[in-house]
Design a protein around this motif. Structure first.
Motif, PDB file in Angstrom:
ATOM      1  N   ASP A 305       1.753  19.408  -5.162  1.00  0.00           N
ATOM      2  CA  ASP A 305       2.354  20.620  -4.595  1.00  0.00           C
ATOM      3  C   ASP A 305       3.391  20.296  -3.523  1.00  0.00           C
ATOM      4  N   THR A 306       4.223  19.336  -3.827  1.00  0.00           N
ATOM      5  CA  THR A 306       5.368  18.980  -2.975  1.00  0.00           C
ATOM      6  C   THR A 306       6.583  18.818  -3.896  1.00  0.00           C
ATOM      7  N   ASP A 307       7.703  18.457  -3.316  1.00  0.00           N
ATOM      8  CA  ASP A 307       8.888  18.128  -4.118  1.00  0.00           C
ATOM      9  C   ASP A 307       9.080  16.621  -4.203  1.00  0.00           C
ATOM     10  N   LEU A 308       7.983  15.897  -4.037  1.00  0.00           N
ATOM     11  CA  LEU A 308       8.019  14.443  -4.150  1.00  0.00           C
ATOM     12  C   LEU A 308       7.887  14.014  -5.606  1.00  0.00           C
ATOM     13  N   CYS A 309       8.397  12.837  -5.896  1.00  0.00           N
ATOM     14  CA  CYS A 309       8.185  12.221  -7.199  1.00  0.00           C
ATOM     15  C   CYS A 309       7.896  10.730  -6.979  1.00  0.00           C
ATOM     16  N   SER A 310       7.316  10.098  -7.977  1.00  0.00           N
ATOM     17  CA  SER A 310       6.930   8.694  -7.834  1.00  0.00           C
ATOM     18  C   SER A 310       7.870   7.794  -8.633  1.00  0.00           C
ATOM     19  N   PRO A 311       8.128   6.581  -8.147  1.00  0.00           N
ATOM     20  CA  PRO A 311       8.926   5.640  -8.927  1.00  0.00           C
ATOM     21  C   PRO A 311       8.330   5.475 -10.330  1.00  0.00           C
ATOM     22  N   PRO A 312       9.155   5.540 -11.376  1.00  0.00           N
ATOM     23  CA  PRO A 312       8.618   5.591 -12.745  1.00  0.00           C
ATOM     24  C   PRO A 312       8.201   4.244 -13.328  1.00  0.00           C
ATOM     25  N   ASP A 313       8.477   3.162 -12.647  1.00  0.00           N
ATOM     26  CA  ASP A 313       8.198   1.849 -13.245  1.00  0.00           C
ATOM     27  C   ASP A 313       6.693   1.603 -13.367  1.00  0.00           C
ATOM     28  N   ASP A 314       6.322   0.691 -14.256  1.00  0.00           N
ATOM     29  CA  ASP A 314       4.915   0.413 -14.541  1.00  0.00           C
ATOM     30  C   ASP A 314       4.158  -0.072 -13.316  1.00  0.00           C
ATOM     31  N   ALA A 315       4.789  -0.896 -12.492  1.00  0.00           N
ATOM     32  CA  ALA A 315       4.097  -1.460 -11.329  1.00  0.00           C
ATOM     33  C   ALA A 315       3.631  -0.357 -10.386  1.00  0.00           C
ATOM     34  N   PHE A 316       4.507   0.587 -10.097  1.00  0.00           N
ATOM     35  CA  PHE A 316       4.126   1.663  -9.177  1.00  0.00           C
ATOM     36  C   PHE A 316       3.101   2.584  -9.823  1.00  0.00           C
ATOM     37  N   GLN A 317       3.293   2.909 -11.105  1.00  0.00           N
ATOM     38  CA  GLN A 317       2.360   3.798 -11.776  1.00  0.00           C
ATOM     39  C   GLN A 317       0.981   3.157 -11.901  1.00  0.00           C
ATOM     40  N   ASN A 318       0.933   1.860 -12.120  1.00  0.00           N
ATOM     41  CA  ASN A 318      -0.361   1.165 -12.178  1.00  0.00           C
ATOM     42  C   ASN A 318      -1.039   1.175 -10.812  1.00  0.00           C
ATOM     43  N   TRP A 319      -0.230   1.061  -9.740  1.00  0.00           N
ATOM     44  CA  TRP A 319      -0.808   1.139  -8.388  1.00  0.00           C
ATOM     45  C   TRP A 319      -1.429   2.507  -8.162  1.00  0.00           C
ATOM     46  N   LEU A 320      -0.743   3.572  -8.581  1.00  0.00           N
ATOM     47  CA  LEU A 320      -1.298   4.914  -8.444  1.00  0.00           C
ATOM     48  C   LEU A 320      -2.599   5.056  -9.230  1.00  0.00           C
ATOM     49  N   ASP A 321      -2.638   4.487 -10.419  1.00  0.00           N
ATOM     50  CA  ASP A 321      -3.821   4.613 -11.266  1.00  0.00           C
ATOM     51  C   ASP A 321      -5.040   3.936 -10.650  1.00  0.00           C
ATOM     52  N   ARG A 322      -4.826   2.948  -9.811  1.00  0.00           N
ATOM     53  CA  ARG A 322      -5.958   2.223  -9.212  1.00  0.00           C
ATOM     54  C   ARG A 322      -6.563   2.967  -8.020  1.00  0.00           C
ATOM     55  N   ILE A 323      -5.895   4.010  -7.538  1.00  0.00           N
ATOM     56  CA  ILE A 323      -6.420   4.791  -6.407  1.00  0.00           C
ATOM     57  C   ILE A 323      -7.530   5.698  -6.922  1.00  0.00           C
ATOM     58  N   ARG A 324      -8.698   5.588  -6.318  1.00  0.00           N
ATOM     59  CA  ARG A 324      -9.873   6.288  -6.838  1.00  0.00           C
ATOM     60  C   ARG A 324      -9.695   7.808  -6.843  1.00  0.00           C
ATOM     61  N   PHE A 325      -9.228   8.328  -5.729  1.00  0.00           N
ATOM     62  CA  PHE A 325      -9.017   9.771  -5.627  1.00  0.00           C
ATOM     63  C   PHE A 325      -7.519  10.026  -5.459  1.00  0.00           C
ATOM     64  N   HIS A 326      -6.863  10.277  -6.581  1.00  0.00           N
ATOM     65  CA  HIS A 326      -5.413  10.443  -6.569  1.00  0.00           C
ATOM     66  C   HIS A 326      -5.034  11.769  -7.220  1.00  0.00           C
ATOM     67  N   LYS A 327      -4.254  12.559  -6.500  1.00  0.00           N
ATOM     68  CA  LYS A 327      -3.669  13.774  -7.062  1.00  0.00           C
ATOM     69  C   LYS A 327      -2.217  13.808  -6.646  1.00  0.00           C
ATOM     70  N   GLY A 328      -1.326  13.885  -7.604  1.00  0.00           N
ATOM     71  CA  GLY A 328       0.086  13.850  -7.252  1.00  0.00           C
ATOM     72  C   GLY A 328       0.950  14.590  -8.242  1.00  0.00           C
ATOM     73  N   GLY A 329       2.247  14.380  -8.094  1.00  0.00           N
ATOM     74  CA  GLY A 329       3.225  15.016  -8.951  1.00  0.00           C
ATOM     75  C   GLY A 329       3.645  14.124 -10.075  1.00  0.00           C
ATOM     76  N   SER A 330       4.881  14.292 -10.493  1.00  0.00           N
ATOM     77  CA  SER A 330       5.401  13.581 -11.661  1.00  0.00           C
ATOM     78  C   SER A 330       6.258  12.389 -11.247  1.00  0.00           C
ATOM     79  N   PRO A 331       6.442  11.440 -12.200  1.00  0.00           N
ATOM     80  CA  PRO A 331       7.385  10.351 -11.933  1.00  0.00           C
ATOM     81  C   PRO A 331       8.806  10.890 -11.791  1.00  0.00           C
ATOM     82  N   CYS A 332       9.599  10.173 -11.034  1.00  0.00           N
ATOM     83  CA  CYS A 332      11.011  10.563 -10.895  1.00  0.00           C
ATOM     84  C   CYS A 332      11.756  10.320 -12.200  1.00  0.00           C
TER      85      CYS A 332
END
Length: 334
Positions: A305-332
């Protein structure tokens, strides 16, 4: 014949010359006594007097004197010149009669107990859900929500969910050994985040969430390099997410969600190697999450629920996936 002469004499006396009008008296000087004074505890009183003299130097004891204070947060004054200490500092108390006035300078020196009592008064303590022993001569550790160490220094205030109303007074700094300030879930704690918190060198936890605080997050809080838990979520704060948060090396938790925080997420947060919980959802933050966050070992990361986006590369997305409690937006977008 004698009677006629007497009447004539009286008549001539009454008609000879105009009578002189009495002089109109007015206040020419006011002198307040004592001219200076000191008060050393909350609710302490000091009785000032004002001597008024007319243009001839004579006292005017029946003239009306009006008393006023330049800082009602530090002291109040009655119509009789009785000053009552409310907070620390130097305050002027003025007596006015007609067009003239004089001011006494009162220095109020308060300590830990006074800081607590000022907090109680400022936050409507008489109507708290629980105010057991507040304002009594009982040991401080028996006051509801007060935790003190073996030396009697107050180290924690736990006043969450206690129907607090009003602004946090600057005299909170008088509780100088305080480590944790928890006024959360009161909804009606208003005003701004006190600048004086920056003077509390032992402060490790600022828990003011679920209230109605406004304004920006004060930059002077960067002085609190020992801060561990910084939670201001669910208020009405505005302005950017501070870059200086990355300079607080002990931080483990930042909670700013539910505020009108704007701008981008500071890359400096990546330097917080103790950080495990970052909650910035439901804000007006925008832009790309900084890649420096990948240095963090987060257990909780909420940025939905922000206007943030995450770097779309695999390294960053894999880092997000390892966070136990993660809720976020879409990749940039690429």
């Amino acid at each position: 014949m004698n009677g006629s002469r007497i009447v004539a004499a009286v008549f001539l006396t009454a008609c000879s010359g105009d009578a002189t009008e009495p002089e109109s008296l007015y206040p020419a000087t006011v002198v307040v006594s004592p001219a200076t004074g000191e008060m050393e505890k909350f609710a302490d009183t000091l009785h000032l007097t004002a001597t008024v003299r007319d243009q001839n130097g004579d006292r005017m004891d029946s003239v009306t004197v009006e008393w006023s204070t330049e800082d009602s947060l530090s002291a109040t004054v009655t119509a009789e010149g009785v000053v009552r200490a409310r907070g620390g500092g130097v305050v002027g108390i003025t007596a006015t009669a007609g067009e003239v006035s004089d001011t006494a300078t009162i220095t109020i020196r308060l300590g830990q107990l006074d800081g607590l009592l000022t907090l109680y008064e400022s936050l409507n303590g008489d109507n708290w859900t629980d105010n057991t022993n507040w304002g009594t001569e009982s040991k401080l550790q028996t006051w509801y929500g007060v935790v003190a160490d073996d030396n009697g220094n107050v180290i924690r205030l736990n006043l969450q969910r206690n129907n607090l109303h009003g602004e946090i007074p600057p005299e909170i700094k008088l509780v100088k050994h305080l480590r944790v300030l928890d006024l959360s879930f009161n909804d009606s704690v208003t005003g701004t985040v006190p600048l004086e918190l920056a003077e509390m060198e032992y402060l490790r936890g600022i828990l003011l969430h679920h209230n109605s605080l406004t304004g920006t997050i004060p930059s002077v809080l960067a002085n609190l390099t020992g801060m561990v838990n910084f939670d201001l979520h669910h208020n009405q704060l505005t302005g950017p997410m501070p870059e200086w948060l990355g300079d607080l090396p002990e931080l483990t938790h930042i909670g700013l969600w539910g505020n009108d925080i704007t701008g981008s997420v500071p890359a400096s947060l990546g330097d917080l190697n103790r950080m495990v919980r970052l909650e910035i959802q439901e804000t007006d933050l925008s832009g790309r999450l900084p890649r420096s966050l990948m240095k963090l070992k987060l257990h909780v990361f909420h940025w939905q629920d922000t206007d943030l986006c995450s770097p779309p590369d695999d390294a960053f997305q894999n880092w997000l996936d390892r966070i136990r409690f993660h809720k976020g937006g879409s990749p940039c977008d690429q």
